[in-house]
Design a protein around this motif. Sequence first.
Motif, PDB file in Angstrom:
ATOM      1  N   VAL A 182       2.825   5.916 -16.774  1.00 47.29           N
ATOM      2  CA  VAL A 182       3.130   4.498 -16.964  1.00 47.29           C
ATOM      3  C   VAL A 182       3.348   3.827 -15.605  1.00 47.29           C
ATOM      4  N   ALA A 183       2.724   2.684 -15.413  1.00 50.27           N
ATOM      5  CA  ALA A 183       2.950   1.858 -14.209  1.00 50.27           C
ATOM      6  C   ALA A 183       2.204   0.551 -14.412  1.00 50.27           C
ATOM      7  N   ARG A 184       2.281  -0.335 -13.406  1.00 50.77           N
ATOM      8  CA  ARG A 184       1.588  -1.628 -13.541  1.00 50.77           C
ATOM      9  C   ARG A 184       0.222  -1.636 -12.875  1.00 50.77           C
ATOM     10  N   THR A 185       0.021  -0.823 -11.838  1.00 51.86           N
ATOM     11  CA  THR A 185      -1.200  -0.952 -11.033  1.00 51.86           C
ATOM     12  C   THR A 185      -2.354  -0.163 -11.644  1.00 51.86           C
ATOM     13  N   SER A 209      21.868  -1.751 -10.071  1.00 53.32           N
ATOM     14  CA  SER A 209      20.969  -1.430 -11.187  1.00 53.32           C
ATOM     15  C   SER A 209      20.756   0.088 -11.304  1.00 53.32           C
ATOM     16  N   LYS A 210      20.679   0.783 -10.170  1.00 49.62           N
ATOM     17  CA  LYS A 210      20.531   2.247 -10.228  1.00 49.62           C
ATOM     18  C   LYS A 210      21.824   2.860 -10.790  1.00 49.62           C
ATOM     19  N   ALA A 211      22.971   2.303 -10.352  1.00 48.67           N
ATOM     20  CA  ALA A 211      24.259   2.830 -10.822  1.00 48.67           C
ATOM     21  C   ALA A 211      24.404   2.596 -12.328  1.00 48.67           C
ATOM     22  N   PRO A 223       0.810  -1.221   0.000  1.00 48.98           N
ATOM     23  CA  PRO A 223       0.000   0.000   0.000  1.00 48.98           C
ATOM     24  C   PRO A 223       0.840   1.267   0.000  1.00 48.98           C
ATOM     25  N   GLU A 224       0.231   2.348  -0.466  1.00 52.43           N
ATOM     26  CA  GLU A 224       0.895   3.658  -0.478  1.00 52.43           C
ATOM     27  C   GLU A 224       1.282   4.035   0.948  1.00 52.43           C
ATOM     28  N   TYR A 225       2.400   4.689   1.114  1.00 52.17           N
ATOM     29  CA  TYR A 225       2.804   5.153   2.445  1.00 52.17           C
ATOM     30  C   TYR A 225       2.416   6.620   2.565  1.00 52.17           C
ATOM     31  N   ALA A 269      16.030  -5.080 -14.606  1.00 56.18           N
ATOM     32  CA  ALA A 269      15.062  -4.776 -15.663  1.00 56.18           C
ATOM     33  C   ALA A 269      14.260  -3.510 -15.334  1.00 56.18           C
ATOM     34  N   THR A 270      13.864  -3.344 -14.076  1.00 57.38           N
ATOM     35  CA  THR A 270      13.045  -2.168 -13.723  1.00 57.38           C
ATOM     36  C   THR A 270      13.878  -0.884 -13.709  1.00 57.38           C
ATOM     37  N   ASN A 271      15.082  -1.003 -13.156  1.00 55.92           N
ATOM     38  CA  ASN A 271      15.872   0.217 -12.921  1.00 55.92           C
ATOM     39  C   ASN A 271      16.860   0.536 -14.040  1.00 55.92           C
ATOM     40  N   SER A 313      17.422   9.141  -9.673  1.00 54.65           N
ATOM     41  CA  SER A 313      18.430   8.191  -9.206  1.00 54.65           C
ATOM     42  C   SER A 313      18.494   8.226  -7.676  1.00 54.65           C
ATOM     43  N   ALA A 314      19.439   7.507  -7.143  1.00 50.72           N
ATOM     44  CA  ALA A 314      19.556   7.433  -5.677  1.00 50.72           C
ATOM     45  C   ALA A 314      20.937   7.917  -5.257  1.00 50.72           C
ATOM     46  N   LEU A 315      20.967   8.650  -4.163  1.00 51.22           N
ATOM     47  CA  LEU A 315      22.231   9.192  -3.664  1.00 51.22           C
ATOM     48  C   LEU A 315      23.266   8.088  -3.445  1.00 51.22           C
ATOM     49  N   GLY A 339       6.335   5.027 -13.326  1.00 53.20           N
ATOM     50  CA  GLY A 339       6.138   4.866 -11.881  1.00 53.20           C
ATOM     51  C   GLY A 339       5.205   5.939 -11.337  1.00 53.20           C
ATOM     52  N   ALA A 340       4.114   6.185 -12.090  1.00 50.56           N
ATOM     53  CA  ALA A 340       3.188   7.265 -11.709  1.00 50.56           C
ATOM     54  C   ALA A 340       2.158   6.802 -10.681  1.00 50.56           C
ATOM     55  N   SER A 341       2.141   5.508 -10.382  1.00 48.70           N
ATOM     56  CA  SER A 341       1.027   4.981  -9.589  1.00 48.70           C
ATOM     57  C   SER A 341       1.187   5.143  -8.084  1.00 48.70           C
ATOM     58  N   TYR A 342       2.393   5.347  -7.625  1.00 48.39           N
ATOM     59  CA  TYR A 342       2.620   5.450  -6.179  1.00 48.39           C
ATOM     60  C   TYR A 342       3.688   6.499  -5.899  1.00 48.39           C
ATOM     61  N   GLY A 343       3.800   6.832  -4.641  1.00 50.40           N
ATOM     62  CA  GLY A 343       4.941   7.586  -4.134  1.00 50.40           C
ATOM     63  C   GLY A 343       5.208   8.893  -4.852  1.00 50.40           C
ATOM     64  N   ILE A 344       6.466   9.092  -5.179  1.00 46.62           N
ATOM     65  CA  ILE A 344       6.922  10.353  -5.780  1.00 46.62           C
ATOM     66  C   ILE A 344       6.209  10.578  -7.122  1.00 46.62           C
ATOM     67  N   GLY A 345       6.115   9.499  -7.917  1.00 47.72           N
ATOM     68  CA  GLY A 345       5.499   9.613  -9.243  1.00 47.72           C
ATOM     69  C   GLY A 345       4.032   9.992  -9.166  1.00 47.72           C
ATOM     70  N   ILE A 351      -0.765   0.767 -18.736  1.00 51.93           N
ATOM     71  CA  ILE A 351      -0.364  -0.274 -17.784  1.00 51.93           C
ATOM     72  C   ILE A 351       0.785  -1.040 -18.435  1.00 51.93           C
ATOM     73  N   THR A 352       1.950  -0.830 -17.931  1.00 49.09           N
ATOM     74  CA  THR A 352       3.138  -1.439 -18.550  1.00 49.09           C
ATOM     75  C   THR A 352       4.096  -1.910 -17.471  1.00 49.09           C
ATOM     76  N   ASP A 353       4.584  -3.118 -17.641  1.00 47.71           N
ATOM     77  CA  ASP A 353       5.616  -3.636 -16.743  1.00 47.71           C
ATOM     78  C   ASP A 353       6.967  -3.401 -17.421  1.00 47.71           C
ATOM     79  N   LEU A 354       7.768  -2.571 -16.812  1.00 49.37           N
ATOM     80  CA  LEU A 354       9.052  -2.211 -17.437  1.00 49.37           C
ATOM     81  C   LEU A 354      10.042  -3.376 -17.458  1.00 49.37           C
TER      82      LEU A 354
HETATM   83  N1  LIG Z   1      12.039   6.286  -1.488  1.00 51.15           N
HETATM   84  C1  LIG Z   1      13.340   6.451  -1.381  1.00 51.15           C
HETATM   85  O1  LIG Z   1      13.919   6.455  -0.281  1.00 51.15           O
HETATM   86  C2  LIG Z   1      14.159   6.689  -2.633  1.00 51.15           C
HETATM   87  C3  LIG Z   1      15.485   7.091  -2.463  1.00 51.15           C
HETATM   88  C4  LIG Z   1      16.263   7.300  -3.591  1.00 51.15           C
HETATM   89  C5  LIG Z   1      15.723   7.145  -4.862  1.00 51.15           C
HETATM   90  N2  LIG Z   1      14.427   6.732  -4.976  1.00 51.15           N
HETATM   91  C6  LIG Z   1      13.898   6.527  -6.337  1.00 51.15           C
HETATM   92  O2  LIG Z   1      12.710   7.254  -6.494  1.00 51.15           O
HETATM   93  C7  LIG Z   1      11.909   6.614  -7.500  1.00 51.15           C
HETATM   94  C8  LIG Z   1      10.461   6.564  -7.031  1.00 51.15           C
HETATM   95  O3  LIG Z   1      10.360   5.712  -5.905  1.00 51.15           O
HETATM   96  P1  LIG Z   1       9.281   5.868  -4.735  1.00 51.15           P
HETATM   97  O4  LIG Z   1      10.053   6.077  -3.493  1.00 51.15           O
HETATM   98  O5  LIG Z   1       8.221   6.841  -5.126  1.00 51.15           O
HETATM   99  O6  LIG Z   1       8.730   4.369  -4.668  1.00 51.15           O
HETATM  100  P2  LIG Z   1       7.255   3.758  -4.820  1.00 51.15           P
HETATM  101  O7  LIG Z   1       6.290   4.543  -4.027  1.00 51.15           O
HETATM  102  O8  LIG Z   1       7.401   2.313  -4.516  1.00 51.15           O
HETATM  103  O9  LIG Z   1       6.947   3.962  -6.366  1.00 51.15           O
HETATM  104  C9  LIG Z   1       7.630   3.208  -7.340  1.00 51.15           C
HETATM  105  C10 LIG Z   1       6.896   3.352  -8.655  1.00 51.15           C
HETATM  106  O10 LIG Z   1       7.573   2.550  -9.639  1.00 51.15           O
HETATM  107  C11 LIG Z   1       6.605   1.737 -10.296  1.00 51.15           C
HETATM  108  N3  LIG Z   1       7.195   0.466 -10.726  1.00 51.15           N
HETATM  109  C12 LIG Z   1       7.862  -0.433  -9.966  1.00 51.15           C
HETATM  110  N4  LIG Z   1       8.195  -1.509 -10.699  1.00 51.15           N
HETATM  111  C13 LIG Z   1       7.706  -1.278 -11.955  1.00 51.15           C
HETATM  112  C14 LIG Z   1       7.720  -2.024 -13.164  1.00 51.15           C
HETATM  113  N5  LIG Z   1       8.285  -3.236 -13.239  1.00 51.15           N
HETATM  114  N6  LIG Z   1       7.134  -1.491 -14.252  1.00 51.15           N
HETATM  115  C15 LIG Z   1       6.544  -0.268 -14.201  1.00 51.15           C
HETATM  116  N7  LIG Z   1       6.497   0.493 -13.085  1.00 51.15           N
HETATM  117  C16 LIG Z   1       7.076  -0.020 -11.982  1.00 51.15           C
HETATM  118  C17 LIG Z   1       5.519   1.490  -9.244  1.00 51.15           C
HETATM  119  O11 LIG Z   1       4.276   1.237  -9.868  1.00 51.15           O
HETATM  120  P3  LIG Z   1       3.568  -0.192  -9.990  1.00 51.15           P
HETATM  121  O12 LIG Z   1       3.909  -0.985  -8.767  1.00 51.15           O
HETATM  122  O13 LIG Z   1       2.124   0.179 -10.121  1.00 51.15           O
HETATM  123  O14 LIG Z   1       4.122  -0.758 -11.241  1.00 51.15           O
HETATM  124  C18 LIG Z   1       5.468   2.846  -8.560  1.00 51.15           C
HETATM  125  O15 LIG Z   1       4.605   3.720  -9.240  1.00 51.15           O
HETATM  126  C19 LIG Z   1      12.553   5.244  -7.747  1.00 51.15           C
HETATM  127  O16 LIG Z   1      13.264   5.267  -8.957  1.00 51.15           O
HETATM  128  C20 LIG Z   1      13.507   5.074  -6.591  1.00 51.15           C
HETATM  129  O17 LIG Z   1      14.608   4.256  -6.917  1.00 51.15           O
HETATM  130  C21 LIG Z   1      13.619   6.520  -3.897  1.00 51.15           C
END
Ligand SMILES: NC(=O)c1ccc[n+]([C@@H]2O[C@H](COP(=O)([O-])OP(=O)(O)OC[C@H]3O[C@@H](n4cnc5c(N)ncnc54)[C@H](OP(=O)(O)O)[C@@H]3O)[C@@H](O)[C@H]2O)c1
Length: 291
Positions: free
Chosen positions: A69-72, A193-195, A7-9, A147-149, A175-177, A46-52, A94-97
């Motif tokens: 674009v996202a899966r959910t 994968s992020k690197a 679930p969303e935080y 594959a995702t990152n 990206s990630a620090l 990644g528009a479905s949760y979190g930052i996106g 709806i796309t799985d990356l």
């Molecule tokens: N949170 C942190 O502490 C942090 C720190 C550094 C960098 N980041 C980066 O910030 C970005 C956003 O992360 P967030 O924190 O917002 O996480 P999040 O809330 O888990 O969101 C991740 C998003 O990526 C999508 N996603 C995951 N796997 C996917 C796939 N196979 N195909 C398509 N979409 C996919 C998810 O959508 P679905 O599940 O619906 O597909 C979701 O919308 C990421 O790139 C992460 O690496 C986050």
Amino acid sequence: MKPQYIPEYNDDNRQSLPEKLLFPVRAVNKGKLEKAVIGKCILITGASYGIGFMLSTILSHYKVSLVLVARTADRLKQLEENSKDRPCKLYTFITDLRDEKQIDSLLQNLSDLELKIDIFISNAGKSIYRELFASVNRFHDTQRCAATNYTGPVQLLLGILPRIKEQKGQIINISALNVLLPPAAGWSAYQSSKAAFDQWLRCAEPELRNKNIYVSSIYLPLVRTRMSMINEKKHHQPAMSKSKAVNVILRCIINKKRKYRPWWSGIPVFFDTLFPNLWYRIQLRNLSKRK
Ligand SMILES: NC(=O)c1ccc[n+]([C@@H]2O[C@H](COP(=O)([O-])OP(=O)(O)OC[C@H]3O[C@@H](n4cnc5c(N)ncnc54)[C@H](OP(=O)(O)O)[C@@H]3O)[C@@H](O)[C@H]2O)c1
């Protein structure tokens, strides 16, 4: 490959005093943002949760085309519902990356719709923390992160590159620090994968800039989202709020800055250069204490 439904935080985007000092982010000037995005087509993965999700919600209040674009499916639908009376035009996919065929079909859809892409925000991400000896039967962790990152975003970006070039557009990588910091045990699959995508994009950046395409790499610290907060150890660590992370991205759209990283990120790198074995020894000591 079905998504894991975490679930969303939700927090109230609170920031303690230390967090305010560690992660100062200026507010976004709405007039400047409007000028930067009006009439533009913005693709956000990644528009479905979190930052996106938060980023898409904010941008939906402007006259833009949003390709989300996202899966959910439910969460994308929620974005569509929420945006009904707003000036944006929404296209959700709806796309799985992790799936080459699904990315091909997304590219075909974008081409059929003749969408011009002005800004591509590569935000989708999968994180995982798992110690090496707990990973022996889990090669798929590395494959899914890669594959995702990395490979998914590369495939998508290569497919839309001609459109971005036509628009003299912008590519923003979330990206990630950690990819700039000394490596940490347990994070092999995620950090590598992020690197990899960070390095890929930085190699490509001169060629892209030469074609009038801007590139921004955003190295986020810990941000309070479902991705990081699934790990309870992180709950009490200083973290950036989701809304600040979104402001960093919006400010990059406005000022086309090449890089964002927290002001103090050079300090651990400096210490690692001075004492190259120190971090390694600290990690060894911590691991041997846990034996
Ligand atoms: N949170 C942190 O502490 C942090 C720190 C550094 C960098 N980041 C980066 O910030 C970005 C956003 O992360 P967030 O924190 O917002 O996480 P999040 O809330 O888990 O969101 C991740 C998003 O990526 C999508 N996603 C995951 N796997 C996917 C796939 N196979 N195909 C398509 N979409 C996919 C998810 O959508 P679905 O599940 O619906 O597909 C979701 O919308 C990421 O790139 C992460 O690496 C986050």
